[in-house]
Design an enzyme around this catalytic site. Structure first.
Site, PDB file in Angstrom:
ATOM      1  N   ASP A 227      -9.320 -21.857 -15.525  1.00  0.00           N
ATOM      2  CA  ASP A 227     -10.670 -21.860 -14.957  1.00  0.00           C
ATOM      3  C   ASP A 227     -10.588 -22.503 -13.578  1.00  0.00           C
ATOM      4  OD1 ASP A 227     -13.311 -22.676 -14.170  1.00  0.00           O
ATOM      5  OD2 ASP A 227     -13.950 -22.253 -16.228  1.00  0.00           O
ATOM      6  N   LEU A 228     -10.806 -21.700 -12.559  1.00  0.00           N
ATOM      7  CA  LEU A 228     -10.581 -22.189 -11.200  1.00  0.00           C
ATOM      8  C   LEU A 228     -11.650 -23.178 -10.761  1.00  0.00           C
ATOM      9  CD1 LEU A 228      -9.176 -18.924  -9.593  1.00  0.00           C
ATOM     10  CD2 LEU A 228      -7.918 -20.973 -10.254  1.00  0.00           C
TER      11      LEU A 228
ATOM     12  N   ALA B  82      -8.500 -14.804 -18.111  1.00  0.00           N
ATOM     13  CA  ALA B  82      -8.259 -14.787 -16.653  1.00  0.00           C
ATOM     14  C   ALA B  82      -7.489 -16.013 -16.201  1.00  0.00           C
ATOM     15  CB  ALA B  82      -9.587 -14.678 -15.920  1.00  0.00           C
ATOM     16  N   GLY B  83      -6.848 -16.720 -17.162  1.00  0.00           N
ATOM     17  CA  GLY B  83      -6.020 -17.873 -16.792  1.00  0.00           C
ATOM     18  C   GLY B  83      -6.847 -19.127 -16.575  1.00  0.00           C
TER      19      GLY B  83
ATOM     20  N   HIS C 298       1.150 -26.879 -22.211  1.00  0.00           N
ATOM     21  CA  HIS C 298       2.452 -26.976 -22.884  1.00  0.00           C
ATOM     22  C   HIS C 298       2.350 -27.137 -24.405  1.00  0.00           C
ATOM     23  CE1 HIS C 298       4.602 -28.172 -18.863  1.00  0.00           C
ATOM     24  NE2 HIS C 298       3.808 -27.127 -18.744  1.00  0.00           N
TER      25      HIS C 298
ATOM     26  N   ASP D  59       3.138 -20.338 -14.350  1.00  0.00           N
ATOM     27  CA  ASP D  59       3.341 -21.523 -15.191  1.00  0.00           C
ATOM     28  C   ASP D  59       3.017 -21.174 -16.635  1.00  0.00           C
ATOM     29  OD1 ASP D  59       0.549 -21.540 -15.338  1.00  0.00           O
ATOM     30  OD2 ASP D  59       0.292 -23.158 -13.891  1.00  0.00           O
TER      31      ASP D  59
HETATM   32  C1  LHQ Z   1     -13.369 -16.867 -13.503  1.00  0.00           C
HETATM   33  C2  LHQ Z   1     -11.987 -16.753 -13.501  1.00  0.00           C
HETATM   34  C3  LHQ Z   1     -11.236 -17.936 -13.460  1.00  0.00           C
HETATM   35  C4  LHQ Z   1     -13.194 -19.159 -13.437  1.00  0.00           C
HETATM   36  C5  LHQ Z   1     -12.782 -14.755 -13.520  1.00  0.00           C
HETATM   37  N1  LHQ Z   1     -11.848 -19.073 -13.427  1.00  0.00           N
HETATM   38  N2  LHQ Z   1     -13.960 -18.026 -13.442  1.00  0.00           N
HETATM   39  C6  LHQ Z   1      -3.218 -22.918 -12.420  1.00  0.00           C
HETATM   40  C7  LHQ Z   1      -3.597 -24.139 -11.861  1.00  0.00           C
HETATM   41  C8  LHQ Z   1      -3.624 -25.332 -12.523  1.00  0.00           C
HETATM   42  C9  LHQ Z   1      -3.263 -25.621 -13.693  1.00  0.00           C
HETATM   43  C10 LHQ Z   1      -2.895 -24.737 -14.686  1.00  0.00           C
HETATM   44  O1  LHQ Z   1      -2.512 -23.466 -14.531  1.00  0.00           O
HETATM   45  C11 LHQ Z   1      -2.798 -22.613 -13.591  1.00  0.00           C
HETATM   46  C12 LHQ Z   1      -2.492 -21.278 -14.016  1.00  0.00           C
HETATM   47  C13 LHQ Z   1      -3.335 -20.117 -13.636  1.00  0.00           C
HETATM   48  O2  LHQ Z   1      -3.818 -19.475 -14.500  1.00  0.00           O
HETATM   49  S1  LHQ Z   1      -3.485 -19.735 -11.979  1.00  0.00           S
HETATM   50  C14 LHQ Z   1      -4.313 -18.211 -12.006  1.00  0.00           C
HETATM   51  C15 LHQ Z   1      -5.769 -18.357 -12.269  1.00  0.00           C
HETATM   52  N3  LHQ Z   1      -6.403 -17.073 -12.398  1.00  0.00           N
HETATM   53  C16 LHQ Z   1      -6.676 -16.282 -11.369  1.00  0.00           C
HETATM   54  O3  LHQ Z   1      -6.386 -16.552 -10.230  1.00  0.00           O
HETATM   55  C17 LHQ Z   1      -7.438 -15.033 -11.688  1.00  0.00           C
HETATM   56  C18 LHQ Z   1      -8.838 -15.110 -11.079  1.00  0.00           C
HETATM   57  N4  LHQ Z   1      -9.610 -13.962 -11.489  1.00  0.00           N
HETATM   58  C19 LHQ Z   1      -9.459 -12.746 -10.931  1.00  0.00           C
HETATM   59  O4  LHQ Z   1      -8.641 -12.516 -10.068  1.00  0.00           O
HETATM   60  C20 LHQ Z   1     -10.350 -11.684 -11.450  1.00  0.00           C
HETATM   61  O5  LHQ Z   1     -11.468 -12.286 -12.039  1.00  0.00           O
HETATM   62  C21 LHQ Z   1      -9.669 -10.749 -12.466  1.00  0.00           C
HETATM   63  C22 LHQ Z   1      -8.609  -9.886 -11.739  1.00  0.00           C
HETATM   64  C23 LHQ Z   1      -9.014 -11.528 -13.600  1.00  0.00           C
HETATM   65  C24 LHQ Z   1     -10.721  -9.816 -13.072  1.00  0.00           C
HETATM   66  O6  LHQ Z   1     -11.478  -9.211 -12.056  1.00  0.00           O
HETATM   67  P1  LHQ Z   1     -12.848  -8.476 -12.400  1.00  0.00           P
HETATM   68  O7  LHQ Z   1     -12.665  -7.608 -13.573  1.00  0.00           O
HETATM   69  O8  LHQ Z   1     -13.335  -7.855 -11.130  1.00  0.00           O
HETATM   70  O9  LHQ Z   1     -13.853  -9.638 -12.869  1.00  0.00           O
HETATM   71  P2  LHQ Z   1     -14.604 -10.731 -11.953  1.00  0.00           P
HETATM   72  O10 LHQ Z   1     -13.692 -11.241 -10.903  1.00  0.00           O
HETATM   73  O11 LHQ Z   1     -15.920 -10.191 -11.523  1.00  0.00           O
HETATM   74  O12 LHQ Z   1     -14.824 -11.920 -13.027  1.00  0.00           O
HETATM   75  C25 LHQ Z   1     -15.929 -11.920 -13.937  1.00  0.00           C
HETATM   76  C26 LHQ Z   1     -16.490 -13.337 -13.979  1.00  0.00           C
HETATM   77  O13 LHQ Z   1     -15.479 -14.216 -14.465  1.00  0.00           O
HETATM   78  C27 LHQ Z   1     -16.869 -13.837 -12.583  1.00  0.00           C
HETATM   79  O14 LHQ Z   1     -17.972 -14.692 -12.746  1.00  0.00           O
HETATM   80  P3  LHQ Z   1     -19.434 -14.244 -12.145  1.00  0.00           P
HETATM   81  O15 LHQ Z   1     -20.301 -15.413 -12.421  1.00  0.00           O
HETATM   82  O16 LHQ Z   1     -19.232 -13.912 -10.706  1.00  0.00           O
HETATM   83  O17 LHQ Z   1     -19.791 -13.028 -12.968  1.00  0.00           O
HETATM   84  C28 LHQ Z   1     -15.662 -14.663 -12.174  1.00  0.00           C
HETATM   85  O18 LHQ Z   1     -15.948 -15.677 -11.266  1.00  0.00           O
HETATM   86  C29 LHQ Z   1     -15.243 -15.254 -13.511  1.00  0.00           C
HETATM   87  N5  LHQ Z   1     -13.825 -15.597 -13.502  1.00  0.00           N
HETATM   88  N6  LHQ Z   1     -11.640 -15.417 -13.496  1.00  0.00           N
HETATM   89  N7  LHQ Z   1      -9.855 -17.875 -13.484  1.00  0.00           N
END
Ligand code: LHQ
Length: 255
Positions: free
Chosen positions: A63-64, A60-61, A82, A137
Site C-alpha cells: 500500500d503506497l 497490487a503489492g 518475511h 522484494d
Molecule cells: C493502490 C495501490 C497500491 C495503494 C492500486 N497502494 N493503493 C515496497 C516498499 C516498501 C516496503 C515493502 O514492499 C514494497 C513492495 C512493493 O510492493 S512495491 C510495488 C507497489 N505496487 C505498485 O507500485 C503498483 C501500484 N499500482 C499500479 O500500478 C496499478 O494500480 C495497477 C497496475 C496494479 C492496476 O492498475 P489499474 O487496473 O488501472 O487500477 P488503478 O491504478 O486505478 O487502482 C485502483 C485503485 O487501487 C486506485 O484507487 P482509487 O481511489 O483511485 O480508485 C489506486 O490508487 C489503488 N491502488 N495499487 N499499491
C-alpha cells in the site's frame, strides 16, 4: 470488514485478501491477518490452501499510502512480509495461488511464493517495483529466478512490462488459465483434489524441492533418504500399499 477472509470447506482453507478498493494492497492490518490465517492453516485438518483476492485484483503489492509512513523499509519488510513468505514455505501442504486479477509488486512476489499458480484469463502480472524505482522484494528475486531463470526474470523485472495470463502460462509462471468466472470453482476443485492425497508425502515433497534449490547432490540424496524413511512410517503409506494390493482406490487420511 476483515482485511483477510478465511473459509474452510472440508480439508481446504481459502484465504482471500480483502481490500478490494485498493486491489488488495498490503497494509499492516492485512499482513497481520494473513499471518493469523497462515497459522490457522497449520491445523492438520487443513490439507490444502487456496490464496486469492477479493474483487478485480489479486494484490497490487505494498500500500503506497501506508509505505510513506514507514520509518525504515528494511525493518518493515522483515517484520511484515518475511514472516508470511516463510510461513507459506514451511506449511507442509500445497498452497495454490488463484490469481483472480492484477498482481503487482509484492503481490506478484507472494503469488510466486505459493507452490503453484492458476490464473483468470483476464489477470495481469505487473512487476511494479521498478516503476517506482524499487527492487523486487518479499522473495520476488528468489522465486522468479527459480521459476523463470535469471535472464528472463531480470529482463521482465527491469522492463516493468505487464504480462497477460496467456503469456504467464507460456512462461510457466502459471500452470493453468481459466475463464474468469470459473476461477474460484476450479481452484476449489484443484485444492479438494490435493486435500485428498497423502498430505504428509506432499509436505515432504515440498520440503525436498525447496532444499534442492541450494543443496549439493549428496545433501539432497541424504534428505530424500531421511524423508522417505519418514514417509514409510505414515498411515497413508500403509493405506496406499494395502489399496494397491487389494485392487481398490486408496482412501488417504493425511496422517
Ligand atoms: C493502490 C495501490 C497500491 C495503494 C492500486 N497502494 N493503493 C515496497 C516498499 C516498501 C516496503 C515493502 O514492499 C514494497 C513492495 C512493493 O510492493 S512495491 C510495488 C507497489 N505496487 C505498485 O507500485 C503498483 C501500484 N499500482 C499500479 O500500478 C496499478 O494500480 C495497477 C497496475 C496494479 C492496476 O492498475 P489499474 O487496473 O488501472 O487500477 P488503478 O491504478 O486505478 O487502482 C485502483 C485503485 O487501487 C486506485 O484507487 P482509487 O481511489 O483511485 O480508485 C489506486 O490508487 C489503488 N491502488 N495499487 N499499491
Amino acid at each position: 470488514m476483515a482485511e483477510v477472509e478465511v473459509t474452510r470447506e472440508g480439508g481446504v482453507q481459502t484465504i482471500t485478501l480483502n481490500r478490494p478498493e485498493v486491489l488488495n494492497a498490503f497494509n499492516r492490518a492485512l499482513h497481520a491477518r494473513l499471518r493469523e490465517a497462515l497459522k490457522e492453516a497449520r491445523d492438520p485438518e487443513v490439507r490444502a490452501v487456496v490464496l486469492t483476492g477479493a474483487g478485480r485484483g489479486f494484490s497490487a503489492g505494498q500500500d503506497l499510502k501506508e509505505f510513506g509512513e514507514a520509518p525504515d523499509v528494511s525493518d518493515a519488510l522483515r517484520e511484515s512480509y518475511h514472516p508470511n513468505v516463510l510461513a507459506i514455505r514451511s506449511l507442509e501442504k500445497p498452497v495454490i495461488a488463484a490469481v483472480n486479477g492484477v498482481c503487482a509488486g509484492a503481490g506478484l512476489s507472494l503469488a510466486c511464493v505459493c507452490d503453484f499458480r492458476i490464473a483468470a484469463d483476464d489477470a495481469g502480472f505487473v512487476p511494479g517495483f521498478i516503476g517506482i524505482g524499487l527492487v523486487p522484494d518479499a522473495g520476488g528475486t528468489y522465486f522468479l529466478n527459480r521459476l523463470l531463470g535469471p535472464s528472463r526474470a531480470f529482463e521482465w523485472m527491469s522492463s516493468n512490462r505487464r504480462l497477460t495470463a496467456v503469456e504467464a502460462h507460456a512462461w510457466g509462471l502459471v500452470s493453468e488459465v481459466v475463464a474468469s468466472d470459473a476461477l474460484q470453482s476450479r481452484a476449489a476443485e484443484l485444492a479438494a483434489f490435493y486435500a485428498a492425497l497423502p498430505t504428509r508425502g506432499i509436505g515432504m515433497t515440498k520440503r525436498l524441492f525447496d532444499h534442492a534449490g541450494t543443496a549439493t547432490l549428496e545433501e539432497q540424496l541424504e534428505l530424500e533418504a531421511q524423508l522417505q524413511s519418514a514417509a514409510t512410517g505414515s498411515e497413508d503409506f500403509r493405506e496406499g500399499v494395502a489399496a494397491f494390493l487389494e485392487k481398490r482406490p486408496p482412501k488417504f487420511s493425511g496422517r
